[in-house]
Design an enzyme around this catalytic site. Sequence first.
Site, PDB file in Angstrom:
ATOM      1  N   SER A  26       7.686  -4.970 -42.977  1.00 19.62           N
ATOM      2  CA  SER A  26       6.350  -5.618 -42.556  1.00 19.62           C
ATOM      3  C   SER A  26       6.292  -6.909 -43.013  1.00 19.62           C
ATOM      4  CB  SER A  26       5.318  -4.647 -43.551  1.00 19.62           C
ATOM      5  OG  SER A  26       5.528  -3.533 -42.905  1.00 19.62           O
ATOM      6  N   ARG A  62       0.596  -3.365 -52.279  1.00 22.94           N
ATOM      7  CA  ARG A  62       1.497  -4.477 -52.317  1.00 22.94           C
ATOM      8  C   ARG A  62       1.475  -5.683 -53.392  1.00 22.94           C
ATOM      9  NH1 ARG A  62       3.169  -0.766 -49.477  1.00 22.94           N
ATOM     10  NH2 ARG A  62       4.399  -0.923 -47.480  1.00 22.94           N
ATOM     11  N   GLU A  95       3.075 -10.507 -46.294  1.00 21.86           N
ATOM     12  CA  GLU A  95       3.929  -9.845 -47.278  1.00 21.86           C
ATOM     13  C   GLU A  95       4.992 -10.436 -48.119  1.00 21.86           C
ATOM     14  OE1 GLU A  95       4.141  -5.192 -46.602  1.00 21.86           O
ATOM     15  OE2 GLU A  95       6.040  -5.747 -47.520  1.00 21.86           O
TER      16      GLU A  95
HETATM   17  N1  EPU Z   1       0.959   0.868 -34.578  1.00 26.26           N
HETATM   18  C1  EPU Z   1       0.645   0.072 -33.380  1.00 26.26           C
HETATM   19  N2  EPU Z   1       1.631  -0.835 -32.837  1.00 26.26           N
HETATM   20  C2  EPU Z   1       2.725  -0.983 -33.592  1.00 26.26           C
HETATM   21  C3  EPU Z   1       2.964  -0.165 -34.636  1.00 26.26           C
HETATM   22  C4  EPU Z   1       1.877   0.622 -35.267  1.00 26.26           C
HETATM   23  O1  EPU Z   1      -0.476   0.349 -32.856  1.00 26.26           O
HETATM   24  O2  EPU Z   1       3.540  -1.713 -32.986  1.00 26.26           O
HETATM   25  C5  EPU Z   1      -0.167   1.675 -35.304  1.00 26.26           C
HETATM   26  C6  EPU Z   1       0.292   2.887 -35.535  1.00 26.26           C
HETATM   27  O3  EPU Z   1       0.093   3.823 -34.313  1.00 26.26           O
HETATM   28  C7  EPU Z   1      -0.366   3.429 -36.678  1.00 26.26           C
HETATM   29  C8  EPU Z   1      -0.899   2.306 -37.502  1.00 26.26           C
HETATM   30  O4  EPU Z   1      -0.645   1.203 -36.384  1.00 26.26           O
HETATM   31  O5  EPU Z   1      -1.392   4.234 -35.973  1.00 26.26           O
HETATM   32  C9  EPU Z   1      -0.007   2.213 -38.377  1.00 26.26           C
HETATM   33  O6  EPU Z   1       1.504   2.206 -38.248  1.00 26.26           O
HETATM   34  P1  EPU Z   1       2.638   2.754 -39.251  1.00 26.26           P
HETATM   35  O7  EPU Z   1       2.419   4.228 -39.495  1.00 26.26           O
HETATM   36  O8  EPU Z   1       3.913   2.416 -38.537  1.00 26.26           O
HETATM   37  O9  EPU Z   1       2.359   2.024 -40.734  1.00 26.26           O
HETATM   38  P2  EPU Z   1       1.870   0.609 -40.965  1.00 26.26           P
HETATM   39  O10 EPU Z   1       0.697   0.620 -41.562  1.00 26.26           O
HETATM   40  O11 EPU Z   1       2.111  -0.388 -39.986  1.00 26.26           O
HETATM   41  C10 EPU Z   1       2.928   0.802 -43.529  1.00 26.26           C
HETATM   42  C11 EPU Z   1       3.682  -0.060 -44.365  1.00 26.26           C
HETATM   43  C12 EPU Z   1       5.165   0.199 -44.071  1.00 26.26           C
HETATM   44  C13 EPU Z   1       5.396   1.567 -44.370  1.00 26.26           C
HETATM   45  C14 EPU Z   1       4.646   2.328 -43.396  1.00 26.26           C
HETATM   46  C15 EPU Z   1       4.705   3.959 -43.618  1.00 26.26           C
HETATM   47  C16 EPU Z   1       2.509  -2.062 -45.037  1.00 26.26           C
HETATM   48  C17 EPU Z   1       2.128  -3.543 -44.724  1.00 26.26           C
HETATM   49  N3  EPU Z   1       3.434  -1.471 -44.340  1.00 26.26           N
HETATM   50  O12 EPU Z   1       3.040   0.053 -42.339  1.00 26.26           O
HETATM   51  O13 EPU Z   1       5.966  -0.594 -45.217  1.00 26.26           O
HETATM   52  O14 EPU Z   1       6.975   1.903 -43.946  1.00 26.26           O
HETATM   53  O15 EPU Z   1       3.347   2.066 -43.588  1.00 26.26           O
HETATM   54  O16 EPU Z   1       4.172   4.182 -44.776  1.00 26.26           O
HETATM   55  O17 EPU Z   1       1.681  -1.373 -45.615  1.00 26.26           O
HETATM   56  C18 EPU Z   1       6.913  -2.562 -45.587  1.00 26.26           C
HETATM   57  O18 EPU Z   1       6.179  -2.740 -46.352  1.00 26.26           O
HETATM   58  O19 EPU Z   1       7.867  -3.455 -45.362  1.00 26.26           O
HETATM   59  C19 EPU Z   1       6.999  -1.317 -44.747  1.00 26.26           C
HETATM   60  C20 EPU Z   1       7.894  -1.315 -43.586  1.00 26.26           C
END
Ligand code: EPU
Length: 340
Positions: free
Chosen positions: A240, A166, A336
């Site tokens: 995010s 990012r 972000e």
């Molecule tokens: N999780 C929780 N609680 C929640 C949501 C998620 O415990 O409310 C846990 C999930 O169980 C999972 C982990 O957190 O094990 C990661 O969650 P997720 O797979 O949704 O991915 P993320 O790391 O939260 C990132 C990106 C997103 C992107 C997704 C999918 C960042 C800051 N965000 O989210 O990007 O869509 O992966 O690849 O890196 C964005 O940048 O705006 C964005 C939406």
Amino acid sequence: MDLQLETHVPLAAMNTFGVAAHAARLVRVHSQREVRQLVDHPELGVLPKLVLGGGSNLLLTRDPQALVVKIEIGGLRVVRDGADATILEAGAGVGWHDLVRWSLEQGFGGLENLALIPGTAGAAPVQNIGAYGLELAERFESLDAVDLTTGRVVTLDAAACRFGYRDSLFKRELAGKSIITQLRLRLPKPWRPVLGYADLERHFGKLGIAAPDAWQIFEAVCTIRRAKLPDPAVLGNAGSFFKNPVVNRTIRNEILQDFPEIVSYPLEDGTYKLAAAWMIDASGWKGKSLGRAAVDARHALVLVNKGGASGEEIHALASAVQQAVAQKFGITLEYEPVLV
Ligand code: EPU
């Protein structure tokens, strides 16, 4: 045609948080030529500028003090369709998702994991957008940008953009100093699916599809995103709000001792990415409100405008979440979006 200056322009519809603010002065640019005209303009050229694409990575806590430059540069074309790769070019104002869909319609896979990300093509390299196992940097060929001081056009390759998680040169040294006008993408041949992300594996596992094509991955990503992330058209948000913090092994192990269930991913350089959403969730903030701003009830990484929230209100919520996570885990989450 001369540049058209607009004054006292409401910005609520130009940022996906839907926060009310006004631009004292705003200019829309439709081509690289117009950007250069702007730089050469006797009055406007010297003003500080806020570059606005889709407004999906922005939190306006006040009226911008700068000239707002709304990027409306269109155009989509195939630059080269070679044996090793296809090179596509998009004007910076083209909607990112429109570009992904168009590339698939032309028969070129490679961007499908990045479906439905809000924002414009020109904004994509600024924060090196990424999702479902793929980052823009992995499909990046080059971009053209206009230097806001000299008016010179530069073409930068991936190394020059210094992409990180990012992150890029445009969030650091070049922040506010240049305007991206064209983006070129490289889609390698033969096409190979990117299926490593757990959500995708689960999705295709359930459907019993072992070897999905690019359109099926596109549809899957759209379905997963719609199920997990609030639609900014319905509930104002900027995706995010926090980055996933990257820590070294020692810190990760310390945290793991106190919180054995924490979600973390090893990176190639030996560091670890911690799931910020998990930490926010564990801090008890998921679904909680502060005034008219809330932490989304489905995904803890997303802050939402429940209706009529000011940028300051959303900022106050972000600070409260940041403090709670810092207190519990000793880690300060980074924002972000760009804060104005
Ligand atoms: N999780 C929780 N609680 C929640 C949501 C998620 O415990 O409310 C846990 C999930 O169980 C999972 C982990 O957190 O094990 C990661 O969650 P997720 O797979 O949704 O991915 P993320 O790391 O939260 C990132 C990106 C997103 C992107 C997704 C999918 C960042 C800051 N965000 O989210 O990007 O869509 O992966 O690849 O890196 C964005 O940048 O705006 C964005 C939406």
